[in-house]
Design an enzyme around this catalytic site. Sequence first.
Site, mmCIF file in Angstrom:
data_model
loop_
_atom_site.group_PDB
_atom_site.id
_atom_site.type_symbol
_atom_site.label_atom_id
_atom_site.label_comp_id
_atom_site.label_asym_id
_atom_site.label_seq_id
_atom_site.Cartn_x
_atom_site.Cartn_y
_atom_site.Cartn_z
ATOM 1 N NE ARG A 154 -4.036 -1.812 2.359
ATOM 2 C CZ ARG A 154 -5.119 -1.820 1.586
ATOM 3 N NH1 ARG A 154 -5.301 -0.859 0.707
ATOM 4 N NH2 ARG A 154 -6.017 -2.777 1.694
ATOM 5 N N GLY A 155 0.287 2.341 -0.442
ATOM 6 C CA GLY A 155 1.013 3.609 -0.413
ATOM 7 C C GLY A 155 1.762 3.875 -1.698
ATOM 8 N N GLY A 179 -7.166 -0.899 -6.876
ATOM 9 C CA GLY A 179 -8.376 -0.140 -6.622
ATOM 10 C C GLY A 179 -8.186 1.350 -6.772
ATOM 11 N N GLY A 181 -6.874 3.857 -5.001
ATOM 12 C CA GLY A 181 -5.552 4.449 -4.803
ATOM 13 C C GLY A 181 -4.572 4.071 -5.898
ATOM 14 C CG ASP A 210 -14.543 -3.013 0.055
ATOM 15 O OD1 ASP A 210 -14.497 -4.191 0.455
ATOM 16 O OD2 ASP A 210 -14.015 -2.068 0.666
ATOM 17 N N GLY A 254 -15.957 -4.209 3.548
ATOM 18 C CA GLY A 254 -16.821 -3.171 2.994
ATOM 19 C C GLY A 254 -16.542 -1.887 3.749
#
Length: 439
Positions: A154-155, A179, A181, A210, A254
């Site tokens: 992530r990031g 997704g 990001g 989600d 979610g």
Amino acid sequence: MSDINKFDIESLGASKYKSPLQLSTVKGDRIFNFVSESDRLVFDLSMEYYNQCLNGGESPVCMEKAGPRQDIFFDSKNATAAIVTCGGLCPGINNVIRGLVMALHYFYGVKKIIGIPYGYEGLNPDKGHELVELTPDKVKDIHQFGGTFLGSSRGGQDVSVMVDTLENHKVDMLFAIGGDGTLKGVNAIGGEISKRNGKISVVGIPKTIDNDIDLIDESFGFQTAFDVASPILRDAHNEATGAYNGISIIKLMGRDSGFIAASAALAMPVVNFVLIPEMDFALDGKDGFLKVLENRLHQKKHAVIVVAEGAGQQLFKEKEIVTDASGNVQHEDIGVYLKEKISEYFKGKSPVTIKYIDPSYIVRCAPANSSDSVYCSRLAYHAVHGAMAGKTKFVASRVNNRYVYIPIDQVTKKRKKIDLEGEFWFSVLQSTGQPFFLG
């Protein structure tokens, strides 16, 4: 940009090469036809919009039809492609990786395909992750497994550094699987490439368990997510009915949208309450959740509650806003909170047996089911066709059950949510029997 042009896809330039695909341009010869640049699909299919355009003499807002073009931008045999996977795990990532590699290699004869390890970190040399060569032989079996063959993180990283890495490795096409990001990140990479007058196509394949990517029908992995969750709900129902006043609470993923919780409840209709981020609900009061739950137990002696992880965050007073590396707000644990509040409410009133189940990480790392496997392959193929034609800063996606290309900046403007006035949510309420409002 006018509304009529909002779905126009950026191009790297004129297509100078003939596609190696042996397709047709003649209707009726039983061979698939190349897709023309003029092929468009109407975005809003409602009669109201049709009449609005007809009466106003306007052209409708349209999307580019996805598929192979007769003329392509890259010299495929001398092109280099790169693939990166970012963000949380999701069923089907490996299917998309495999589909991209197979399409690049066998459809277009691309010889060099680079796998970028551990998300955007892999494009930052300071992180020390070595790029890997991807071949059909290396990826031929990875669709049988969940997770991501390339690893994820992530990031974001410094956009300029990432583009330097792409240029240093002479990458012509970058496929980013992720997704919201991730898509914003690859769009920023595309922007930096444009500033440098570079000729690298950047493509997004929308991945979020989600199902909260805006505009598109659904993101890959979502069908598998509620498919895997369904038998868990069945077993949770067995737990609940196995005790007097038995209550099972199942927390599903979610963060901002409750599609998994709602869909799983419809797929396994033994659920009595579905709590999602889109709805506000109160615990106390004569119409509050706890009172409605008490009435349910009085009548049926058991209850099954499905709660999305982002539901009920308004119940936490003075909570500190904390974000993860992707910038997502980290929510308080609504599942544990509900278990505690239900236990407190019934203490001294009547005995209850509460079982709390959190299968989130089991659900998200499952291999794709058959439906998602088909979807992943088709998304991968369309992404490759678009990139080879020199299109950039777009996502390959499905809208109105047709495959199209949409600019990344259009799908990242907001998150898709369940419409509480829509037929889908009404179906959930009909299945569970819960009231329209709780509190």
